[in-house]
Structures are given as structure tokens and as C-alpha cells.
Motif scaffolding. Sequence first.
Motif, mmCIF file in Angstrom:
data_model
loop_
_atom_site.group_PDB
_atom_site.id
_atom_site.type_symbol
_atom_site.label_atom_id
_atom_site.label_comp_id
_atom_site.label_asym_id
_atom_site.label_seq_id
_atom_site.Cartn_x
_atom_site.Cartn_y
_atom_site.Cartn_z
ATOM 1 N N ALA A 175 -71.600 52.960 -26.550
ATOM 2 C CA ALA A 175 -72.056 51.771 -26.592
ATOM 3 C C ALA A 175 -70.572 50.733 -26.352
ATOM 4 O O ALA A 175 -70.729 49.791 -25.550
ATOM 5 N N GLU A 176 -69.548 51.297 -26.838
ATOM 6 C CA GLU A 176 -68.287 50.693 -26.546
ATOM 7 C C GLU A 176 -67.915 50.755 -24.857
ATOM 8 O O GLU A 176 -67.319 49.695 -24.395
ATOM 9 N N PHE A 177 -68.415 51.672 -24.231
ATOM 10 C CA PHE A 177 -67.991 51.884 -22.942
ATOM 11 C C PHE A 177 -69.285 51.363 -22.025
ATOM 12 O O PHE A 177 -69.039 51.418 -20.523
ATOM 13 N N GLY A 178 -70.167 50.967 -22.587
ATOM 14 C CA GLY A 178 -71.389 50.626 -21.823
ATOM 15 C C GLY A 178 -72.187 51.565 -21.185
ATOM 16 O O GLY A 178 -72.700 51.269 -20.206
ATOM 17 N N GLY A 179 -72.090 52.760 -21.647
ATOM 18 C CA GLY A 179 -72.674 54.167 -21.135
ATOM 19 C C GLY A 179 -74.055 54.473 -21.682
ATOM 20 O O GLY A 179 -74.707 53.488 -22.305
ATOM 21 N N SER A 180 -74.768 55.438 -21.188
ATOM 22 C CA SER A 180 -76.038 55.879 -21.729
ATOM 23 C C SER A 180 -76.095 57.259 -22.205
ATOM 24 O O SER A 180 -75.102 58.294 -21.865
ATOM 25 N N ILE A 181 -76.798 57.129 -23.653
ATOM 26 C CA ILE A 181 -77.186 58.530 -24.113
ATOM 27 C C ILE A 181 -78.036 59.512 -23.437
ATOM 28 O O ILE A 181 -77.671 60.488 -23.676
ATOM 29 N N SER A 182 -78.572 59.172 -22.353
ATOM 30 C CA SER A 182 -79.233 60.029 -21.523
ATOM 31 C C SER A 182 -78.904 59.692 -20.002
ATOM 32 O O SER A 182 -79.607 58.692 -19.635
ATOM 33 N N ALA A 183 -78.296 60.635 -19.191
ATOM 34 C CA ALA A 183 -78.233 60.018 -17.806
ATOM 35 C C ALA A 183 -79.273 60.665 -17.039
ATOM 36 O O ALA A 183 -79.667 59.951 -16.100
ATOM 37 N N GLU A 184 -79.831 61.711 -17.335
ATOM 38 C CA GLU A 184 -80.920 62.320 -16.394
ATOM 39 C C GLU A 184 -81.811 63.218 -17.187
ATOM 40 O O GLU A 184 -82.645 63.647 -16.753
ATOM 41 N N HIS A 185 -81.496 63.566 -18.326
ATOM 42 C CA HIS A 185 -82.742 64.618 -19.185
ATOM 43 C C HIS A 185 -83.536 63.850 -19.920
ATOM 44 O O HIS A 185 -84.554 64.345 -20.285
ATOM 45 N N GLY A 186 -83.652 62.385 -19.985
ATOM 46 C CA GLY A 186 -84.661 61.796 -20.737
ATOM 47 C C GLY A 186 -84.159 61.714 -22.284
ATOM 48 O O GLY A 186 -83.352 62.262 -22.834
ATOM 49 N N ILE A 187 -84.937 60.797 -23.097
ATOM 50 C CA ILE A 187 -84.717 60.633 -24.360
ATOM 51 C C ILE A 187 -85.294 61.461 -25.152
ATOM 52 O O ILE A 187 -85.077 62.090 -26.150
ATOM 53 N N GLY A 188 -86.649 61.500 -25.059
ATOM 54 C CA GLY A 188 -87.752 62.498 -25.712
ATOM 55 C C GLY A 188 -87.693 62.652 -27.166
ATOM 56 O O GLY A 188 -87.773 61.317 -27.631
ATOM 57 N N LEU A 189 -87.453 63.545 -27.684
ATOM 58 C CA LEU A 189 -87.587 63.536 -28.929
ATOM 59 C C LEU A 189 -86.011 63.702 -29.685
ATOM 60 O O LEU A 189 -85.564 63.371 -30.564
ATOM 61 N N VAL A 190 -85.167 64.461 -28.781
ATOM 62 C CA VAL A 190 -83.802 64.762 -29.086
ATOM 63 C C VAL A 190 -82.934 63.560 -29.181
ATOM 64 O O VAL A 190 -82.238 63.301 -29.952
ATOM 65 N N LYS A 191 -83.112 62.554 -28.214
ATOM 66 C CA LYS A 191 -82.143 61.336 -28.149
ATOM 67 C C LYS A 191 -82.631 60.061 -28.721
ATOM 68 O O LYS A 191 -82.167 59.155 -28.814
ATOM 69 N N LYS A 192 -84.012 60.251 -29.381
ATOM 70 C CA LYS A 192 -84.497 58.784 -29.696
ATOM 71 C C LYS A 192 -83.745 57.970 -30.723
ATOM 72 O O LYS A 192 -83.825 56.957 -30.889
ATOM 73 N N GLY A 193 -83.265 58.839 -31.792
ATOM 74 C CA GLY A 193 -82.441 58.316 -32.598
ATOM 75 C C GLY A 193 -81.202 57.368 -32.333
ATOM 76 O O GLY A 193 -80.676 56.896 -33.139
ATOM 77 N N TYR A 194 -80.911 57.616 -31.081
ATOM 78 C CA TYR A 194 -79.725 57.063 -30.535
ATOM 79 C C TYR A 194 -80.048 56.021 -29.334
ATOM 80 O O TYR A 194 -78.965 55.602 -28.740
ATOM 81 N N LEU A 195 -81.358 55.682 -29.021
ATOM 82 C CA LEU A 195 -81.539 54.798 -28.029
ATOM 83 C C LEU A 195 -80.957 53.401 -28.293
ATOM 84 O O LEU A 195 -80.260 52.737 -27.225
ATOM 85 N N LEU A 196 -80.926 52.916 -29.475
ATOM 86 C CA LEU A 196 -80.324 51.634 -29.802
ATOM 87 C C LEU A 196 -78.831 51.936 -29.632
ATOM 88 O O LEU A 196 -78.269 52.679 -30.558
ATOM 89 N N GLY A 197 -78.256 51.003 -28.754
ATOM 90 C CA GLY A 197 -76.884 51.203 -28.634
ATOM 91 C C GLY A 197 -76.677 51.358 -27.066
ATOM 92 O O GLY A 197 -75.988 50.639 -26.616
ATOM 93 N N THR A 198 -77.635 52.326 -26.599
ATOM 94 C CA THR A 198 -77.656 52.386 -25.005
ATOM 95 C C THR A 198 -78.404 51.105 -24.670
ATOM 96 O O THR A 198 -78.068 50.488 -23.614
#
Length: 469
Positions: free
Chosen positions: A409-432
Motif C-alpha cells: 500500500a505504501e508503494f502503491g502496488g497490488s496484492i495480486s498481479a496476475e493470479h487473481g484475488i479469489g479466496l486467498v487474497k480477499k483479506g488483503y484487497l483493502l490496501g490495493t
Amino acid sequence: MSDPRLSRLLERLPQLLLKSEAGDLEYYGRDWTRRWTPAPLAIALPSTTQEVQEVVRWAVTEGVAIVPSGGRTGLSGGAVAANGELVISFERMNRVLGFDSVDRILTVQAGLALEALQRAAIGHELIYPVDFAARGSCSIGGNIATNAGGIRVIRYGNTREWIAGLKVVTGTGELLDLNRGLIKNSSGYDLRHLLVGAEGTLGLVVEASVRLTDPPPASNVMVFAVSAMDDLMQVFAACRRKLKLSAFEFFTDRALEHVVAHGAQDPFEQVSPFYLIAEFDVADEAQQADALEVFEQCFGNGWVNDGVISQSSAQAASLWRLRESITESLAARKPYKNDISVRISAIPAFMQAMRTIFEREYPHYDVVWFGHIGDGNLHINVLKDDATTDAMFIVECERVTRLLAQTLAEFGGSISAEHGIGLVKKGYLLGTRSAAEIAVMRGIKQVLDPHGILNPGKVFDGAGVGSRE
Ligand code: MLT
Ligand code: ZN
């Protein structure tokens, strides 16, 4: 079919192929994450768009959630069915429907494997340039769902760039025919692009029209061994300045050790902490000379301590194996996967920040870094030690991923570049994505899937069928 809901589905669609054997539920209910225990209600394998529409209408009536399913090579749990959902597998909808040589557009069904699509393109002396290691098993529908990237994004972009049109069944069973292969279409919202990357939460892609392009000229591959993190981007800048790159990828000594144990050939005598693989055009002697010049420049400036340029296509394939077989070489260890991106210019500082986090937080795990460094996309695969249970491992990795997400979030990046959010990353969506963006996303979902039946619980939790909220 003992479940009365399935009997009613078969009354509506007597010809529909339905599977509900234990082995089928297990097979179709999971993706490559293998973290969740599959528990779908059944698997529908429609063969026409009309069948897909009718299954969706049935799902609305019965309040059954749907999980769309392609090759299930996803790495974020987007195709997992663990809550009594009906899986709609597109494996029987895998035909090439037509080719328009003027538009250079290939129209295919969603279940066609990427490799089959690439072969069909070659049959017309053109290429479909999006490419990655799962090409033999993944489907174009799944690629569209995650806006898949892969190894040649640096030249060709992501899946989105190649989608000329989509046919999509919404959460009410309506069929939308989006963009119809037009190059210019300034007629309001481009709904096609909303569907790309929506992970099956807004609609079921049944058909795609993809653009094809000219085959590239001959290419060569070079691999460099690099000692210092800071030199990685120096090599990138030198390559980008002089060469016509089609790939620029990165991996570490940890990755190399795993792929070599898996059968790849190590071209170097000494171990280095970092490796780079570049693929570039060698259409003529001038380009060949440029490649040699860059190669020598990298040595001359002390950015690399070893390097190899492929002398044959067999050697190029063998060098590619060092990068392309990383995922496969780690699969049996069930790695925890991060798939992040930052702007390319932020890579050096971000890598340094990540290194500090991982060295501090994961002293006992094998942390394998690799990825598409030329796109600002890094993969970090974490392997657990024998002393840690699967459950403890996930808890620890999730804690560290929260730290990673803060840094992103500090770097303005993304928690998923190409694999998608799905179930694995949804807890971190806020921030990206900001809270306001997520609210807009929920609003869009409400319009296209008002009953919340399409892949509920993926990307974000909502008020849908089977939701955990
Ligand atoms: C790859 O680029 O090889 C995959 O997307 C990364 C992974 O398996 O984590
Ligand atoms: Zn990747």
C-alpha cells in the motif's frame, strides 16, 4: 441424483451432463491451491450457451451458488467449490467456432485450452501471444477470469489486450454480446473489460473473440547470474535500451536449486543469489551484434558475474526450463504464494523492503523468489519446514502477508498481479483497492448478479448465496 434440486435441474434440461460421484466432486471442486476441501453439490458440464443460461435460471430459482470452472490451474482459490455450489465446467465447450482473416479474430468457446488456442492461431499463420507454463491445462475462460499475464507481458500485455469480444451469461441468465470484435467502439461503458479479471463473479464467459497477431522474428535467450540486487535493474535498463525484448524474468538461487532437483540443467558452475533470463529478437545481424554488445556491457560494468546466450532452439528451451518449471518443481510442497506488483521503477526499493520483512519474519522457511521482474511482478513462494503443521503455516504466512500488504500500500502496488484475488487474497484487497473502489465493485456485482449466485465469496464477501458474512 438423490438431491431434489438436481432432479429438478434434470427435469428442465434432460440432456444436461451432470456428475456427482465423490471423485468428480473432489476433482472439479479444487484448483491448484489445494487448501480447501472440495464439497460442491454437483458438476454440470453444459455443451451449449443455452444450457448455461438455463442452469443459471435454475440456480436463481433454487438459490444455489455457481462456481465456473476451466482448467482449475488457478493459484488463488477462484475456482474452489467448498460450500455446496454447482460447478459449471466448460470442458465440453472447447471448440474453435471460427476465424475471420480480415479482422484476424479467432472465436472460441470458453473451455478451449490456451495451448489449443495457440495452435489454432498458428494454423492461420498468426499467433495468440499470451503465454505461460500452464498453457496445456488452463482454459481461455479462466485466463479471461483472471486477466492472466505470464511471460510475454513485457511485449504483448495481459489477456485483456487481446479480447475483441465476449459472450457472457449474467447472474439472471441473460446473454450479453459485448463489443463484437470492434476496434473502435465509443458507445458508453465497455462492459467487456469489466468481465475481464472479474473471476467469474459478474458473469459466465461462454465465448471469446480473441485478436491474433504476426509471429515474432527469430529470438534468442540469455541468462545472467547476478550478485547484487541493485544490479538487476541495471541489466534490465541495458537490455531494454538496446534489445527488442519479448521476456525479462527473474529467479533466485533458491528457485534454481528446486528446478535443478526437478531435472533442469544448471548452466553455471558457481551459485549466484540472483538470475535473469531475457528473450529478445534476433531478426538480423545487427540485432545479433546488439545482443553481444549488451552481454559484454553487463560483464564490463560488473553487473553480472556469469552469463550464457543460447546457441540453438534446444538450448533456449533448456534455459527457459530454469524459469518455467519453478511452479511445477515446488507444487508437491504446497507453497504459500504471493503474487505482487509495483511500478517497475519501484522494484529496487520494494525488493529491499520485502527482503527485510522476509528475513525477519521467515527465518525458518524456504522463501523462493522469482517472477516477471520486467513487468514489476514478483512471485514469492514460501515453503514450510517439517516441524510446522499446515494450519500453523497458513496462520504465519497470513500474518506476514498482512505486513507485505501494508508495504505494498505504501508503494502503491497490488496484492495480486496476475493470479487473481479469489479466496486467498480477499483479506488483503483493502490496501490495493480503496474502500470507495470496493463499494463501486459491490454495486457493479449487484447489477450483474442481483441474486449473488456467481462465485460468491470470491474477490470479496457479500450478501450472496453461501456467503460467509
Ligand atoms: C509463474 O509465473 O510461474 C507463476 O505465475 C507463479 C507461481 O506459481 O507462483
Ligand atoms: Zn507468473
